[in-house]
Write a protein that holds these residues in place. Sequence first.
Motif, PDB file in Angstrom:
ATOM      1  N   PRO A 343      75.347 155.057 108.825  1.00  0.00           N
ATOM      2  CA  PRO A 343      75.601 154.068 107.779  1.00  0.00           C
ATOM      3  C   PRO A 343      75.038 154.565 106.450  1.00  0.00           C
ATOM      4  CG  PRO A 343      73.765 153.375 109.153  1.00  0.00           C
ATOM      5  CD  PRO A 343      74.313 154.633 109.771  1.00  0.00           C
ATOM      6  N   LEU A 344      75.805 154.464 105.385  1.00  0.00           N
ATOM      7  CA  LEU A 344      75.331 154.969 104.096  1.00  0.00           C
ATOM      8  C   LEU A 344      74.253 154.075 103.499  1.00  0.00           C
ATOM      9  CD1 LEU A 344      78.687 156.187 102.518  1.00  0.00           C
ATOM     10  CD2 LEU A 344      76.911 157.546 103.632  1.00  0.00           C
ATOM     11  N   THR A 345      74.291 152.797 103.846  1.00  0.00           N
ATOM     12  CA  THR A 345      73.218 151.887 103.437  1.00  0.00           C
ATOM     13  C   THR A 345      72.722 151.146 104.673  1.00  0.00           C
ATOM     14  OG1 THR A 345      74.737 150.049 102.955  1.00  0.00           O
ATOM     15  CG2 THR A 345      74.219 151.562 101.140  1.00  0.00           C
ATOM     16  N   HIS A 346      71.476 150.720 104.609  1.00  0.00           N
ATOM     17  CA  HIS A 346      70.860 149.992 105.720  1.00  0.00           C
ATOM     18  C   HIS A 346      69.661 149.243 105.156  1.00  0.00           C
ATOM     19  CE1 HIS A 346      68.585 149.227 109.423  1.00  0.00           C
ATOM     20  NE2 HIS A 346      69.701 149.487 110.101  1.00  0.00           N
ATOM     21  N   ARG A 347      69.496 148.005 105.555  1.00  0.00           N
ATOM     22  CA  ARG A 347      68.445 147.178 104.961  1.00  0.00           C
ATOM     23  C   ARG A 347      67.065 147.807 105.094  1.00  0.00           C
ATOM     24  NH1 ARG A 347      67.979 141.062 107.005  1.00  0.00           N
ATOM     25  NH2 ARG A 347      67.513 142.184 108.933  1.00  0.00           N
ATOM     26  N   ASP A 348      66.832 148.546 106.183  1.00  0.00           N
ATOM     27  CA  ASP A 348      65.498 149.121 106.403  1.00  0.00           C
ATOM     28  C   ASP A 348      65.336 150.531 105.841  1.00  0.00           C
ATOM     29  OD1 ASP A 348      64.779 146.819 107.809  1.00  0.00           O
ATOM     30  OD2 ASP A 348      65.518 147.649 109.712  1.00  0.00           O
ATOM     31  N   TYR A 349      66.457 151.208 105.517  1.00  0.00           N
ATOM     32  CA  TYR A 349      66.364 152.627 105.166  1.00  0.00           C
ATOM     33  C   TYR A 349      66.915 152.981 103.783  1.00  0.00           C
ATOM     34  CZ  TYR A 349      65.407 153.237 110.148  1.00  0.00           C
ATOM     35  OH  TYR A 349      64.863 153.169 111.407  1.00  0.00           O
ATOM     36  N   ALA A 350      67.984 152.321 103.351  1.00  0.00           N
ATOM     37  CA  ALA A 350      68.599 152.713 102.077  1.00  0.00           C
ATOM     38  C   ALA A 350      69.295 151.524 101.440  1.00  0.00           C
ATOM     39  CB  ALA A 350      69.600 153.852 102.292  1.00  0.00           C
ATOM     40  N   GLN A 351      68.847 151.183 100.227  1.00  0.00           N
ATOM     41  CA  GLN A 351      69.466 150.080  99.487  1.00  0.00           C
ATOM     42  C   GLN A 351      70.431 150.572  98.400  1.00  0.00           C
ATOM     43  OE1 GLN A 351      65.734 149.794 100.011  1.00  0.00           O
ATOM     44  NE2 GLN A 351      66.643 149.091 101.935  1.00  0.00           N
ATOM     45  N   SER A 352      70.598 151.879  98.305  1.00  0.00           N
ATOM     46  CA  SER A 352      71.563 152.435  97.352  1.00  0.00           C
ATOM     47  C   SER A 352      72.105 153.746  97.901  1.00  0.00           C
ATOM     48  CB  SER A 352      70.910 152.675  95.981  1.00  0.00           C
ATOM     49  OG  SER A 352      69.919 153.691  96.066  1.00  0.00           O
ATOM     50  N   VAL A 353      73.285 154.113  97.390  1.00  0.00           N
ATOM     51  CA  VAL A 353      73.909 155.373  97.787  1.00  0.00           C
ATOM     52  C   VAL A 353      74.469 156.029  96.542  1.00  0.00           C
ATOM     53  CG1 VAL A 353      76.097 154.224  98.327  1.00  0.00           C
ATOM     54  CG2 VAL A 353      75.614 156.469  99.295  1.00  0.00           C
ATOM     55  N   ARG A 354      74.359 157.336  96.500  1.00  0.00           N
ATOM     56  CA  ARG A 354      74.803 158.070  95.313  1.00  0.00           C
ATOM     57  C   ARG A 354      75.740 159.205  95.730  1.00  0.00           C
ATOM     58  NH1 ARG A 354      70.887 159.130  90.211  1.00  0.00           N
ATOM     59  NH2 ARG A 354      72.398 160.171  88.849  1.00  0.00           N
ATOM     60  N   PHE A 355      76.916 159.269  95.095  1.00  0.00           N
ATOM     61  CA  PHE A 355      77.879 160.332  95.362  1.00  0.00           C
ATOM     62  C   PHE A 355      77.713 161.420  94.320  1.00  0.00           C
ATOM     63  CE2 PHE A 355      81.122 156.998  97.106  1.00  0.00           C
ATOM     64  CZ  PHE A 355      80.280 156.775  98.192  1.00  0.00           C
ATOM     65  N   LEU A 356      77.668 162.673  94.795  1.00  0.00           N
ATOM     66  CA  LEU A 356      77.447 163.813  93.907  1.00  0.00           C
ATOM     67  C   LEU A 356      78.399 164.943  94.278  1.00  0.00           C
ATOM     68  CD1 LEU A 356      73.612 163.819  94.496  1.00  0.00           C
ATOM     69  CD2 LEU A 356      74.670 163.035  92.378  1.00  0.00           C
ATOM     70  N   THR A 357      78.700 165.783  93.314  1.00  0.00           N
ATOM     71  CA  THR A 357      79.453 166.988  93.604  1.00  0.00           C
ATOM     72  C   THR A 357      78.515 168.180  93.581  1.00  0.00           C
ATOM     73  OG1 THR A 357      81.240 168.454  92.902  1.00  0.00           O
ATOM     74  CG2 THR A 357      80.132 167.209  91.176  1.00  0.00           C
ATOM     75  N   GLY A 358      78.630 169.032  94.595  1.00  0.00           N
ATOM     76  CA  GLY A 358      77.733 170.177  94.706  1.00  0.00           C
ATOM     77  C   GLY A 358      78.289 171.436  94.095  1.00  0.00           C
ATOM     78  N   HIS A 359      79.311 171.303  93.231  1.00  0.00           N
ATOM     79  CA  HIS A 359      79.882 172.490  92.590  1.00  0.00           C
ATOM     80  C   HIS A 359      78.815 173.277  91.837  1.00  0.00           C
ATOM     81  CE1 HIS A 359      84.008 172.834  93.472  1.00  0.00           C
ATOM     82  NE2 HIS A 359      84.431 171.740  92.859  1.00  0.00           N
ATOM     83  N   LEU A 360      78.944 174.572  91.884  1.00  0.00           N
ATOM     84  CA  LEU A 360      78.004 175.444  91.183  1.00  0.00           C
ATOM     85  C   LEU A 360      78.528 175.787  89.793  1.00  0.00           C
ATOM     86  CD1 LEU A 360      77.126 177.979  94.027  1.00  0.00           C
ATOM     87  CD2 LEU A 360      75.998 175.829  93.458  1.00  0.00           C
ATOM     88  N   LYS A 361      77.631 175.872  88.844  1.00  0.00           N
ATOM     89  CA  LYS A 361      77.966 176.338  87.505  1.00  0.00           C
ATOM     90  C   LYS A 361      77.064 177.524  87.204  1.00  0.00           C
ATOM     91  CE  LYS A 361      78.603 174.851  82.710  1.00  0.00           C
ATOM     92  NZ  LYS A 361      78.515 173.733  81.755  1.00  0.00           N
ATOM     93  N   GLU A 362      77.694 178.697  86.998  1.00  0.00           N
ATOM     94  CA  GLU A 362      76.952 179.940  86.778  1.00  0.00           C
ATOM     95  C   GLU A 362      75.989 180.206  87.929  1.00  0.00           C
ATOM     96  OE1 GLU A 362      75.134 179.677  82.954  1.00  0.00           O
ATOM     97  OE2 GLU A 362      77.042 179.687  81.880  1.00  0.00           O
ATOM     98  N   GLY A 363      76.441 179.905  89.157  1.00  0.00           N
ATOM     99  CA  GLY A 363      75.678 180.229  90.354  1.00  0.00           C
ATOM    100  C   GLY A 363      74.636 179.221  90.768  1.00  0.00           C
ATOM    101  N   SER A 364      74.462 178.138  89.994  1.00  0.00           N
ATOM    102  CA  SER A 364      73.438 177.145  90.332  1.00  0.00           C
ATOM    103  C   SER A 364      74.012 175.734  90.193  1.00  0.00           C
ATOM    104  CB  SER A 364      72.224 177.277  89.401  1.00  0.00           C
ATOM    105  OG  SER A 364      71.618 178.543  89.549  1.00  0.00           O
ATOM    106  N   PRO A 365      73.571 174.831  91.079  1.00  0.00           N
ATOM    107  CA  PRO A 365      74.008 173.440  90.953  1.00  0.00           C
ATOM    108  C   PRO A 365      73.273 172.761  89.791  1.00  0.00           C
ATOM    109  CG  PRO A 365      72.460 173.665  92.774  1.00  0.00           C
ATOM    110  CD  PRO A 365      72.710 175.046  92.253  1.00  0.00           C
TER     111      PRO A 365
END
Length: 458
Positions: A343-365
């Motif tokens: 589960p992306l959220t759970h009352r006991d573990y996570a109250q928010s979720v964040r989507f990110l892209t891991g694309h590299l720019k000049e070899g580094s995220p």
Amino acid sequence: MDIFPISLKLQQQPCLIVGGGAIAYRKAVLLAKAGAIIHVVAPAIEAKLLQLVHSTQGQYLQAPFSLDMPLRHYRLVIAATNDKMVNIQVFECCEAENILVNSVDDLPHCRFMVPAIVDRSPLVLSIASNGTSPVLSRQIRTQLESIIPHGMGKLAEFSGKWRAAVKVKIVNPDERRIFWEDLYASPLKEQVFNDNMAEADRLIEQALMQWQKPKGEVYLVGAGPGDPELLTLKALRLMQQADVVIYDRLVSPAILELCRRDADKVYVGKARSNHSVPQEGINALLVEYAGKGKRVCRLKGGDPFIFGRGGEEIQELFAAGVTFQVVPGITAASGCAAYAGIPLTHRDYAQSVRFLTGHLKEGSPELPWQELVYPNQTLVLYMGLVGLEKICAQLIAHGQRSDMPVALISKGTTPEQKVVVGTLADIADKVTQHHIQAPTLTIIGEVVSLRDQLQWQG
């Protein structure tokens, strides 16, 4: 596809049934409905089968099957005796004459199979399983019987009556198909169902008089993470009516198979450092096909507006004056996480979720590291497999604990789904160990620890 489905026109065509019992009778009923002339050869025959033979102007030969029996003038032959060796003899004789033959319940000795049938004549639907599961075929037929109105046969007859006139008025076959599709979605269909044929005639005459060449349109459709059953109903409908399908590498073959079969399919897949068609080229293709009056389905894995560059594409369409629709899809984050039991959220573990892209720019995220090291938050990385080692190192360097649970979900929601669980400290090493390949989604957070309890897929 192991069998090639065809519909045979058997009106006034001689067909032979070898056998005179109940099974032979069931096959004869179907042939009689198709207008065939039924001949039967058997030592004995049931009375109702004999009556059916006579009603079709056929003949009954009271004799066992003979190897020298002339078969070449029959359109097809059905072997329906209770003697397997006789059925095999029938099959071999037919094979020698290149005659279509069916041996009932004996798949190796069949050149054609009799499908389960939904009869809405002149509209006829057939369901076949290549002889492997006739009971399943009949169950599917029962389901279709309940959802296909009996009036569909009348609608097919009505369409046939007007087909020539429509063909004269609308010469282009693609435009003609659109006309019929629009007509079937109009009130005309109900008029036909209710036998109001005069009103139905008036409506189609009006539609023909008002017909104009259709303008092109683009459907930006989210195909979801891979499982075709996760498609929305609207997505499926638009996929079925599109003239052109422009798809990327994240669209699974099973989903592509659901598109209209005669649509032009254009692959524009993009992988890391290998763009089959650059984004500018994709934008230009959408505008070009729409400009030709085509209905274009831009089919994208996941959701078009979450790391799908859908916004860029409709900006281009807007600037060109092209009509478009956007159909959201289940994004990889929610689909893959659900199939992995995380589960992306759970009352006991996570109250928010964040989507990110891991694309590299000049070899580094390039990510806002301080914002990502936050308690009770789930991180979901798209396209982060290549830079995973650097991403994990940066999170640890900015204060995230090294034993934070991490999950890699490769080819999520598909039969090839693979899930590998580790920590920030060791997950990068497990990519090679477990042969993880793109497309892969990365989930970082305490919710990953719930997978042992909640997993229900592989």
